[in-house]
Write a protein that holds these residues in place. Structure first.
Motif, short mmCIF file in Angstrom:
data_model
loop_
_atom_site.label_atom_id
_atom_site.label_comp_id
_atom_site.label_asym_id
_atom_site.label_seq_id
_atom_site.Cartn_x
_atom_site.Cartn_y
_atom_site.Cartn_z
N PRO A 119 0.82 -1.22 0.00
CA PRO A 119 0.00 0.00 0.00
C PRO A 119 0.85 1.26 0.00
N ALA A 120 0.34 2.32 -0.62
CA ALA A 120 0.98 3.64 -0.57
C ALA A 120 -0.13 4.67 -0.72
N MET A 121 -0.25 5.55 0.26
CA MET A 121 -1.30 6.58 0.23
C MET A 121 -1.03 7.58 1.34
N HIS A 122 -1.82 8.64 1.41
CA HIS A 122 -1.65 9.59 2.50
C HIS A 122 -2.02 8.97 3.85
N THR A 123 -1.43 9.49 4.92
CA THR A 123 -1.62 8.91 6.25
C THR A 123 -3.10 8.81 6.63
N GLU A 124 -3.85 9.87 6.33
CA GLU A 124 -5.27 9.86 6.71
C GLU A 124 -5.99 8.69 6.04
N MET A 125 -5.64 8.46 4.78
CA MET A 125 -6.29 7.37 4.04
C MET A 125 -5.85 6.02 4.61
N TRP A 126 -4.54 5.87 4.85
CA TRP A 126 -4.01 4.60 5.37
C TRP A 126 -4.64 4.27 6.72
N GLU A 127 -4.84 5.31 7.55
CA GLU A 127 -5.37 5.06 8.90
C GLU A 127 -6.90 4.99 8.93
N HIS A 128 -7.54 5.28 7.81
CA HIS A 128 -9.00 5.25 7.79
C HIS A 128 -9.49 3.84 8.13
N LYS A 139 -5.51 -9.74 4.68
CA LYS A 139 -4.54 -10.55 5.45
C LYS A 139 -5.17 -11.86 5.90
N ASN A 140 -6.43 -11.78 6.35
CA ASN A 140 -7.11 -13.01 6.79
C ASN A 140 -7.28 -14.01 5.66
N ARG A 141 -7.28 -13.49 4.43
CA ARG A 141 -7.41 -14.40 3.28
C ARG A 141 -6.04 -14.89 2.79
N GLY A 142 -4.99 -14.50 3.49
CA GLY A 142 -3.66 -15.02 3.13
C GLY A 142 -2.86 -14.08 2.23
N VAL A 143 -3.41 -12.89 1.99
CA VAL A 143 -2.65 -11.93 1.17
C VAL A 143 -1.51 -11.35 2.02
N PHE A 144 -0.32 -11.25 1.43
CA PHE A 144 0.81 -10.66 2.16
C PHE A 144 0.78 -9.15 1.98
N VAL A 145 1.02 -8.43 3.06
CA VAL A 145 0.99 -6.97 2.98
C VAL A 145 2.35 -6.43 3.43
N VAL A 146 2.98 -5.64 2.56
CA VAL A 146 4.22 -4.96 2.97
C VAL A 146 3.79 -3.56 3.40
N ASP A 147 3.78 -3.34 4.71
CA ASP A 147 3.25 -2.08 5.24
C ASP A 147 4.01 -0.87 4.70
N PRO A 148 3.30 0.25 4.54
CA PRO A 148 4.00 1.46 4.11
C PRO A 148 4.89 2.00 5.22
N GLU A 149 5.79 2.89 4.82
CA GLU A 149 6.76 3.45 5.78
C GLU A 149 6.35 4.86 6.19
N ASP A 150 6.99 5.32 7.25
CA ASP A 150 6.89 6.74 7.63
C ASP A 150 7.81 7.53 6.72
N GLY A 151 7.43 8.75 6.38
CA GLY A 151 8.36 9.57 5.60
C GLY A 151 7.62 10.64 4.84
N GLN A 152 8.31 11.23 3.88
CA GLN A 152 7.72 12.31 3.10
C GLN A 152 6.67 11.79 2.15
N LEU A 153 5.54 12.52 2.09
CA LEU A 153 4.45 12.12 1.20
C LEU A 153 4.26 13.23 0.16
N ALA A 154 3.40 12.95 -0.81
CA ALA A 154 3.16 13.97 -1.84
C ALA A 154 2.61 15.24 -1.18
N GLY A 155 2.90 16.38 -1.79
CA GLY A 155 2.36 17.65 -1.30
C GLY A 155 3.10 18.17 -0.08
N GLY A 156 4.27 17.61 0.22
CA GLY A 156 5.08 18.11 1.32
C GLY A 156 4.67 17.57 2.68
N ASP A 157 3.67 16.69 2.71
CA ASP A 157 3.25 16.12 4.00
C ASP A 157 4.23 15.04 4.45
N GLU A 158 4.15 14.75 5.73
CA GLU A 158 4.97 13.67 6.28
C GLU A 158 4.10 12.75 7.09
#
Ligand code: CTP
Length: 396
Positions: A119-128, A139-158
């Motif tokens: 996944p990759a998206m803005h923090t508000e979306m990720w935490e929704h 995940k319950n269906r067995g899909v592997f998820v590589v969590d997004p990282e903390d850092g700079q996002l589009a539009g200068g957000d972090e």
């Protein structure tokens, strides 16, 4: 690493779409056949031609305009793995809801291959909560998820939401595609040459770069092991490896012996000094001082202790760095140290051993001899692990 594997690389429409190019390059460079699927949204962020040029075949996007009348089932059935990077909130939601509304979501539903989403998206979306619910469902269906990282996002957000680093994603692909024959095993690996202090500014060391030990650690993790790497060198740590640092032979011995019993496999790739200065000067030795020679005393060979006190579930592997009589010297070490396997390294041969990216070794057990010709250290690492797996199955 991925030779013969077919990977569908799905790219959905987020700013991180451009990072799919780097991921694609890594997969192809490591032998995968990569079929890229781009969503309409992703094409706003990344040129189709770029991915087409780097992947194993042209970008696919349409359910209707392909030569194949049913491209989603062909792709889904042939895939060894589907990797979605980046995965937007929309893609995640559509997949979780079981909706097929474009080639990528249709392929996901038409496949029994393992799926990794990044996944990759803005923090508000990720935490929704809706997105988090969908992630849990997948995940319950067995899909592997590589969590997004903390850092700079589009539009200068972090914040949290940045696409995970490429090496983390590639390492996840390795783990999912790998043989997993080291699953549930704990492996302790040492790497690098020890440094034996003379005074606060000087030390005695050797040419070991630690590359072979690090390559074994990365390969072992990819095959499902839990890996602790005790290292004397600062290299980029392979993802998911627990790193401990040591400097001298004494440090290394203390670190290894404190956790050896908790490990199923111990691989002593470190070049441990055989001697250290009998006295360490606490202030810098000046050239004007009467200092003439360094008195040395032997270090303790703790691989002997590991072999002596080996537990029934353990496999102990040593290295032998030699410049002559490779096989004879290595065999002597194998028996003297009661090892299951010794990796004999002619460090004087061209492009092998210390500091090179390639290596050529002789694998010796009490009963067998196997020559591994010059290859990348990662390939050599895989062969060493193959031998260990066979030894543990009594098949070597
Ligand atoms: N080793 C060790 N402790 C030491 C010296 C070596 O645990 N004090 C381990 C190394 O990590 C390696 C193996 O023993 O796995 C063989 O190391 P090597 O230096 O090749 O051989 P030595 O036994 O030290 O003999 P020599 O240096 O005389 O060849």
């Amino acid at each position: 690493m991925f030779s013969g594997k077919r990977i569908v690389l799905g790219v959905s429409g987020g700013i991180a779409a451009y990072k799919a190019v780097e991921i694609c390059r890594h997969l192809v460079a490591n032998g995968a056949h990569v079929t890229p699927i781009m969503t309409t949204g992703s094409k706003k962020f990344l040129g189709e031609l770029t991915l087409s040029a780097l992947a194993s075949e042209r970008v696919k996007s349409s359910l209707w305009e392909d030569d194949d009348p049913i491209p989603h089932t062909t792709l889904g059935q042939q895939a060894d793995l589907i990797l979605i990077a980046p995965a937007t909130a929309k893609l995640i939601g559509t997949y979780a809801a079981g909706i097929s509304n474009d080639l990528l979501t249709a392929t996901l539903l038409a496949s029994r291959a393992p799926v990794i989403i990044c996944p990759a998206m803005h923090t508000e979306m990720w935490e929704h909560p809706a997105v988090q619910d969908n992630i849990r469902t997948l995940k319950n269906r067995g899909v592997f998820v590589v969590d997004p990282e903390d850092g700079q996002l589009a539009g200068g957000d972090e914040g949290k939401g940045r696409l995970a680093a490429t090496d983390l994603i590639v390492s996840k692909v390795e783990r999912v595609l790998g043989p997993n024959d080291l699953e549930n095993l704990k492996i302790l690996i040492t790497a690098g040459g020890t440094r034996e202090e003379i005074d606060p500014v000087r030390f005695i060391s050797n040419r070991s770069s630690g590359k072979q030990g690090y390559a074994i650690a990365a390969a072992a993790v990819a095959r499902g092991a839990t890996v602790t790497l005790i290292t004397t060198v600062e290299r980029e740590a392979p993802p998911d490896v627990e790193i401990q640092c040591a400097e001298s032979a004494r440090d290394l011995q203390a670190a290894v012996m404190s956790c050896a019993k908790n490990h199923d496999i111990i691989i002593m790739a470190a070049a441990v000094a055989d001697f250290h200065p009998s006295k360490i000067a606490h202030t810098k030795l000046k050239k004007t001082s009467s200092f003439k020679k360094i008195d040395l005393e032997p270090t303790h060979d703790f691989l002997v202790d590991l072999g002596e006190d080996k537990l029934p579930h353990q496999t102990i592997v040593g290295f032998a760095a030699e410049t002559e009589n490779l096989e004879k010297n290595a065999l002597e070490k194998l028996f003297k140290k009661k090892l299951d396997l010794i990796v004999a390294n002619d460090v004087s041969a061209p492009e092998t051993g210390f500091a090179y990216d390639t290596n050529a070794v002789l694998l010796l057990s009490a009963e067998t001899k196997q020559s591994i010709p010059l290859a990348d250290k990662r390939v050599v690492a895989e062969r060493i692990l193959d031998a260990i797996v066979k030894i543990r199955q009594n098949d070597y």
